[in-house]
Structure formats: structure tokens, C-alpha cells
Design an enzyme around this catalytic site. Structure first.
Site, PDB file in Angstrom:
ATOM      1  CD1 TRP A 195      38.935  39.959  44.451  1.00  0.00           C
ATOM      2  CD2 TRP A 195      40.631  38.568  44.850  1.00  0.00           C
ATOM      3  NE1 TRP A 195      38.518  38.694  44.130  1.00  0.00           N
ATOM      4  CE2 TRP A 195      39.539  37.817  44.368  1.00  0.00           C
ATOM      5  CE3 TRP A 195      41.807  37.894  45.165  1.00  0.00           C
ATOM      6  CZ2 TRP A 195      39.592  36.442  44.194  1.00  0.00           C
ATOM      7  CZ3 TRP A 195      41.859  36.522  44.993  1.00  0.00           C
ATOM      8  CH2 TRP A 195      40.760  35.811  44.511  1.00  0.00           C
TER       9      TRP A 195
ATOM     10  N   GLY B 230      49.642  41.051  46.093  1.00  0.00           N
ATOM     11  CA  GLY B 230      50.328  39.780  45.824  1.00  0.00           C
ATOM     12  C   GLY B 230      50.172  38.836  47.000  1.00  0.00           C
TER      13      GLY B 230
ATOM     14  CE  LYS C 120      38.763  43.976  32.695  1.00  0.00           C
ATOM     15  NZ  LYS C 120      37.698  43.250  31.987  1.00  0.00           N
TER      16      LYS C 120
ATOM     17  CD  GLU D 182      32.773  35.630  26.990  1.00  0.00           C
ATOM     18  OE1 GLU D 182      33.408  34.754  27.588  1.00  0.00           O
ATOM     19  OE2 GLU D 182      32.819  36.825  27.320  1.00  0.00           O
TER      20      GLU D 182
ATOM     21  NE  ARG E 248      45.543  45.977  40.119  1.00  0.00           N
ATOM     22  CZ  ARG E 248      46.218  45.278  39.218  1.00  0.00           C
ATOM     23  NH1 ARG E 248      46.052  45.534  37.947  1.00  0.00           N
ATOM     24  NH2 ARG E 248      47.052  44.350  39.585  1.00  0.00           N
TER      25      ARG E 248
ATOM     26  CE  LYS F  72      31.470  38.260  30.255  1.00  0.00           C
ATOM     27  NZ  LYS F  72      32.694  38.028  29.563  1.00  0.00           N
TER      28      LYS F  72
HETATM   29  C1  F6R Z   1      35.257  37.206  32.378  1.00  0.00           C
HETATM   30  C2  F6R Z   1      36.596  37.676  32.593  1.00  0.00           C
HETATM   31  C3  F6R Z   1      37.626  36.701  33.022  1.00  0.00           C
HETATM   32  C4  F6R Z   1      38.940  36.973  32.289  1.00  0.00           C
HETATM   33  C5  F6R Z   1      40.051  36.068  32.833  1.00  0.00           C
HETATM   34  C6  F6R Z   1      41.343  36.253  32.066  1.00  0.00           C
HETATM   35  O1  F6R Z   1      34.423  38.222  31.938  1.00  0.00           O
HETATM   36  O2  F6R Z   1      36.879  38.827  32.448  1.00  0.00           O
HETATM   37  O3  F6R Z   1      37.214  35.398  32.830  1.00  0.00           O
HETATM   38  O4  F6R Z   1      38.748  36.757  30.928  1.00  0.00           O
HETATM   39  O5  F6R Z   1      40.265  36.354  34.172  1.00  0.00           O
HETATM   40  O6  F6R Z   1      41.799  37.558  32.153  1.00  0.00           O
HETATM   41  P1  F6R Z   1      42.860  38.121  31.158  1.00  0.00           P
HETATM   42  O7  F6R Z   1      42.244  38.147  29.801  1.00  0.00           O
HETATM   43  O8  F6R Z   1      43.154  39.492  31.665  1.00  0.00           O
HETATM   44  O9  F6R Z   1      44.040  37.213  31.202  1.00  0.00           O
END
Ligand code: F6R
Length: 615
Positions: free
Chosen positions: A75, A102, A610, A488, A27, A492
Site C-alpha cells: 500500500w 512502514g 485493512k 456507518e 493490508r 460502507k
Molecule cells: C471501514 C473500515 C475502517 C476501519 C478503520 C479503523 O469499513 O474498516 O474505517 O474501521 O481503519 O480500523 P481498526 O478498527 O482496525 O482500528
């Protein structure tokens, strides 16, 4: 972003908090800190860097005893990542200590007011402002910590999951939530607090997830009582039994979570369609859709909102929905959608896709769509997440915890769930023949084995990675269903190896990007047999005549592209609309190996987190 952990009970808090922070490092991981109450006072240690740096510092400099404590992995939002800005933060008296995930948006004005009253601040954070506001309320109103937190939170604008304790009352921790997740693990005479359940899964599988605008005073020997921050009304906590197990959140012999998660895909895809894809009965069962079938049937269009990789899954879904179910689809970045005054009506169905279920922009887009009367359907991985709760209905991807910051199995399972949904709607709308519907169901059941086969490309991908690991740029091209896969693949590569990469629809190349091609430029081209094959072959010719290095992802047995490309990676043949589930596999492996070879931190790439719980 940020991960928070707390413990109050009879065990030593330090190892629980440190282990918990390690599990929450996905996170945020630019700094970390811990505060422990040892029976007489607070011992606090914090540092820029990772939890392992915190461990070294704390064990060398403070007493790590005590069965009450809070910890944080950060973060950065307000204030650069350094020791001082790291959490926990003390109040001016040194009695109160806080961790916060937050943003407090109006912290500037509050800070000024507090400064006028003599408060001083050592950090640049909004969090230090909040803890001093709480302290000021305690002094001014003569109230206890719980009440002070409530009054203070009614004065702030922003998002938070917080945990606070007072060294003068070391039998309680006060927690509150708005916009950022907060779970309480309920054990026998002990409580755990965390951003998700992973820090306490080996101690208890009973958890209470706070709703937005709820708070609790967690007191030893007492049951949890939740209160609404706004009006003080009491809410009754729903104690949920967790499905998570420890194995799922450990690396299981792999060097990195990302690699483990790549290899989990055959299984994860099967888990996604298990119980839904009922080929023997010729039906697709999705309770969330059945409950709202009429709205889906009456929908003028589907709007998909998501961010990042989930947005790419949405783009694949656009092709699938339009082709199979003949429903018009728009795919929007949630961050743009929420601010651009979009036209939404009660005849729209909005599908929100999110692995974490916590992405702030996606959540805001959902709220906007609901205000306009649209049905909002969630596709989430994390059970009980904010998006799962905020949507009218939904379907979980059941991919299991995804811990590597780069999304892998979330992408393929999102596509799987969306394919099921498209097929179901296609059948209901009579847009697909019974024969084709059956053929699709049977082919979907073949996909896990075909993904397994695609994973066998690992050895060749590793050789390709070695050849291009020092490149500074890379192009990814695909057409149709595989255009989003190109996007994608590029995402990556850039996010974990820091190589600049761009994805394009292959035909767009000649409208600009072709100028970039020279003998130093690797170009990854998805050239599977189905759909636009001949046209992609022409695009490959164009790259070749400009001396670009071609890495082609092809259908097993392809000879034509093999003759043109510098490298080929084979994937099994499948229906065109299902090819993204296979073609994406070697691209995930390619970025993984390049990142490892470049010595990058694969699971925790720089500047990322994440769950993006801030906008
Ligand atoms: C890339 C990645 C991010 C998430 C984005 C959305 O590998 O993980 O681009 O896809 O931050 O996150 P979620 O799916 O959790 O809303």
C-alpha cells in the site's frame, strides 16, 4: 499497511509466499513482489497490481525454485504504485534484498548522505534507502547482516516491520519490528515470517510475535533469539499457540469475504458475549474490567478513541454508556486526539477500539493517554495485536478474522462488547435496576436470532440496490442510537461502491443537507419504532415533499412509514439501545449489493487497506 511474508526451511518457498501474500492482500494491494534464493543467486520479480499479476509475471520470467524467499504486497506511501517502487528492493551490490512495511521518516537525509558516497537509487522509496544504509554499515563497520541491521535501525526514525537476507549467507533472514506487526511461525526446521499468522497457519500453530524495537536473526537449525534494537539486550521469545484455523480465513462458499462476514454476525455476536453474559447467575463477567474495577468506578469520564468504523461503534457506545451507566463519555477521532493536547487525567478511563489492533493513530492516542496516567482499556479483535498489548486491560471481540476491507462484523461485535461493559458498570454503579439489568441480559441473548432475521432482508435489499446502483449521491439519516448507524451506512457505501454518501442526525437535515434533496436523491432513513420515531416520521415527510426517494429501515409490522417510503426494510423489534445491532445489517447488505452491481472490488476497494499502520 503492506503485507510481508518470508520463508526459510526445506519446502519450496514460492507457493508458500504467494499464498501468504494473497491472504495478506487485505493490508495493501497496489503492487506485489517476491525474491527467492535458488541456491546460487536471487531471483526477483515485482509488479504494479495484485498478487495474481505478480504470479503471472514471476512464473513467466524467473526461476521460482528455492527454499528461502521473501514477498510483499504494498500500500504505497513513498512513491507511486509502479513496478520499480514495488518491493523487494536490492541494495546497490545486489547482495541484499529487503521487504518493508512502514515508513522511514528521515529517509531523505540518509539518501543524500548515501548519494554523496556514490550510492544510486532506482526507486522513490524509503525502503531502498534503508537497504543501502544496511549495506553501507556492513561495509564500513565490517559487520554481519544482523549487526548491520541493528546499527542502521538505530539511525532511522519511523516505523517498520522488515525482513532482509543476504545472498552470501542464505541460511538466515533478519527481521525487525517497530510499529508494524511481525510474527514468526516456528516449524520443525523451518520458519515463516508474516505480518499476521494467516500465511503460515496450515504449517504451524506456534508463533512468536515480535515486540516493538525487537529484532531476530532467524537461522536454520538454531532457536530464535530476540534482541533489543536499541541496546542489544536479549529478550526471550514467547512461543504462543495460535487459535486461528484455516476455515476462518477462507471464503467458505461466499463470493466475497465481506458477504461471508456479514452473514457471520449472528455467530460472532454470540461468541462475543459467550462466557461473559451469565444470565443464569445475573452477572456479566469481564476479567479485564474486574481487574481494574476501582478505576472504572472512580472515573470522572470515559474517553473513547478510535478511527473509521470503530469510531462509529464508539459513538453508539457513548449513547449506551451515558444512558445505562450514567458516565460522561467523549468520543474522539484518535488522529485528532493525539495531536490536540487534550486534557487527560488519572481519573479518566480511555477506551481504544480497533478491529486490527494495529491502527497507528489509535496506538499513538493510547500512548498519550498512558503518559497522562489514564487507565487504557482496549477493545480489539485481533488477538495479540499491538493495541491489545499496549493497553492496561481489555476485552476481545472474538469476531474471528475480518478480511474484507470494509468492517462489518467488527462493528456489531464492538457494540456488543461495549454494551456488556456499559451494563456491567451500570450494575456496579447502581445506575440500573436489577429488573432492567436482567431484561437487558435476556434481550442480548435474543440478538443473534434477531440478526439472523434481519439478514432475511437480503432479497428486498438486492431489489433496492438494483434501483439505486447508478446514483451518484446518497444521504443516510438516523437519530439517537441510530445516528452513528447512519454514519456507518454512508461510510460502507462510499468505501466499496465509490458513491458519495453522507450520514446525518435526521434533525440536522434542515440545517443544510435538505438543499440536496430532489427526485434523484436516495435517502436512507432509520426509523425504528423506539425512540424519536414520530420525529423521524416528520423528517421523512419533509423528504417526501421534496420528492426524495425514501428507503426506510423500520421495525417489523410498521405501517405508518410504509405508507410514506418508496421502500421499506424491516428488522425485528428490540430495545432501543440494541437497535444498531439490527439496523446496520441491511445497510451493510445494501452497500455490498450496490458495489457488486457496479463491478467494484468489494473486498479490496481502491486506495484502502485493512490495517492503517501509518498515520
Ligand atoms: C471501514 C473500515 C475502517 C476501519 C478503520 C479503523 O469499513 O474498516 O474505517 O474501521 O481503519 O480500523 P481498526 O478498527 O482496525 O482500528
Amino acid at each position: 499497511m503492506c503485507g510481508i511474508v518470508g520463508y526459510i526451511g526445506y519446502r519450496e518457498a514460492y507457493p508458500i509466499i504467494i499464498k501468504g501474500l494473497e491472504r495478506l492482500e487485505y493490508r495493501g494491494y497496489d503492487s506485489a513482489g517476491i525474491a527467492l534464493f535458488d541456491g546460487s543467486g536471487i531471483n526477483l520479480s515485482k509488479t504494479k497490481g495484485k498478487v495474481e499479476d505478480l504470479k503471472a509475471k514471476a512464473e513467466a520470467s524467473i526461476s521460482i525454485e528455492g527454499s528461502l524467499g521473501i514477498g510483499h504486497t504494498r500500500w504505497a506511501t513513498h512513491g507511486v504504485p509502479n513496478d520499480v517502487n514495488s518491493h523487494p528492493h536490492y541494495s546497490n551490490s545486489g547482495n541484499l534484498v529487503i521487504i518493508h512495511n512502514g515508513i522511514i521518516e528521515n529517509y531523505g537525509a540518509i539518501k543524500e548522505e548515501l548519494q554523496n558516497r556514490g550510492y544510486t537509487f532506482s526507486s522513490d522509496t524509503d525502503t531502498e534507502v534503508l537497504i543501502n544504509l544496511i549495506e553501507e554499515v556492513m561495509k564500513k563497520e565490517g559487520v554481519m547482516l544482523g549487526k548491520a541491521v541493528q546499527i542502521a535501525l538505530n539511525q532511522v526514525v519511523g516505523a517498520y516491520a522488515i525482513a532482509v537476507f543476504d545472498k552470501e549467507k542464505p541460511n538466515e533472514i533478519v527481521v525487525a519490528k517497530l510499529g508494524s506487526p511481525l510474527a514468526i511461525g516456528v516449524g520443525e526446521n523451518e520458519f515463516f515470517i508474516a505480518s499476521d499468522a494467516s500465511p503460515f497457519i496450515e504449517f504451524t500453530n506456534n508463533a512468536v510475535y515480535l515486540e516493538d524495537e525487537e529484532m531476530a536473526v532467524i537461522r536454520l537449525g538454531k532457536e530464535i533469539k530476540l534482541r533489543k534494537i536499541k541496546d542489544d539486550s536479549i529478550a526471550y521469545p514467547l512461543v504462543q499457540e495460535l487459535q486461528l484455523n484455516l476455515e476462518e480465513i477462507e471464503k467458505g462458499g461466499y463470493d466475497h469475504f465481506m458477504l461471508k462476514e456479514i452473514y457471520e454476525q449472528p455467530h460472532a455476536i454470540k461468541d462475543t458475549y459467550r462466557g461473559r453474559l451469565r444470565s443464569a447467575q445475573g452477572i456479566i463477567k469481564m476479567a479485564g474490567v474486574d481487574d481494574h474495577l476501582q478505576e472504572f468506578m472512580d472515573a470522572d469520564r470515559i474517553i473513547i478513541v478510535a478511527c473509521g468504523t470503530s469510531w462509529h461503534a464508539g459513538l453508539v457506545a457513548e449513547y449506551i454508556f451515558e444512558n445505562l451507566a450514567r458516565i460522561s463519555v467523549e468520543v474522539e477521532y484518535a488522529s485528532e486526539f493525539r495531536y490536540r493536547n487534550p486534557v487527560i487525567t488519572d481519573r479518566d478511563v480511555v477506551i481504544a477500539i480497533s478491529q486490527s489492533g494495529e491502527t497507528a493513530d489509535t496506538l499513538a492516542a493510547i500512548k498519550l493517554a498512558k503518559e497522562h496516567g489514564a487507565l487504557v482499556f482496549g477493545v480489539c479483535n485481533v488477538v495479540g495485536s499491538s493495541i491489545a498489548r499496549e493497553t492496561h486491560a481489555g476485552a476481545y471481540t472474538h469476531a474471528g478474522p475480518e478480511i474484507g476491507v470494509a468492517s462489518t462484523k467488527a462493528f456489531t461485535t464492538q457494540i456488543t462488547v461495549l454494551t456488556l461493559l456499559a451494563l456491567k458498570l451500570a450494575k456496579e454503579r447502581k445506575a440500573i435496576s436489577e429488573e432492567d439489568f436482567t431484561a437487558y441480559m435476556l434481550e442480548l441473548e435474543e440478538i443473534p436470532a434477531k440478526v439472523e432475521k434481519a439478514l432475511e432482508s437480503n432479497a428486498i435489499v438486492e431489489i433496492i440496490a438494483e434501483a439505486y446502483k447508478d446514483s451518484s449521491n446518497c444521504l443516510y439519516l438516523g437519530r439517537g442510537y441510530n445516528f452513528p448507524v447512519a454514519l456507518e451506512g454512508a461510510l460502507k457505501l462510499k468505501e466499496i461502491s465509490y458513491i458519495h454518501a453522507e450520514g446525518y442526525p435526521a434533525a440536522e437535515m434542515k440545517h443544510g443537507p435538505i438543499a440536496l434533496i430532489d427526485d434523484q436523491m436516495p435517502v436512507v432513513v432509520i426509523a425504528t419504532k423506539k425512540g424519536h420515531y414520530e420525529k423521524v416520521v416528520s423528517n421523512i415527510q419533509e423528504i417526501k415533499s421534496r420528492h426524495g426517494k425514501i428507503i426506510a429501515v423500520v421495525t417489523e409490522g410498521d405501517e405508518q412509514v410504509r405508507d410514506l417510503a418508496d421502500h421499506v426494510i424491516e428488522v425485528p423489534e428490540t430495545f432501543e439501545s440494541l437497535t444498531p445491532l439490527l439496523t446496520t445489517i441491511p445497510l451493510q447488505l445494501l452497500s455490498y449489493h450496490i458495489a457488486v452491481m457496479r463491478d467494484c472490488n468489494v473486498d479490496q476497494p481502491r486506495n484502502l487497506a485493512k490495517s492503517v499502520t501509518v498515520e
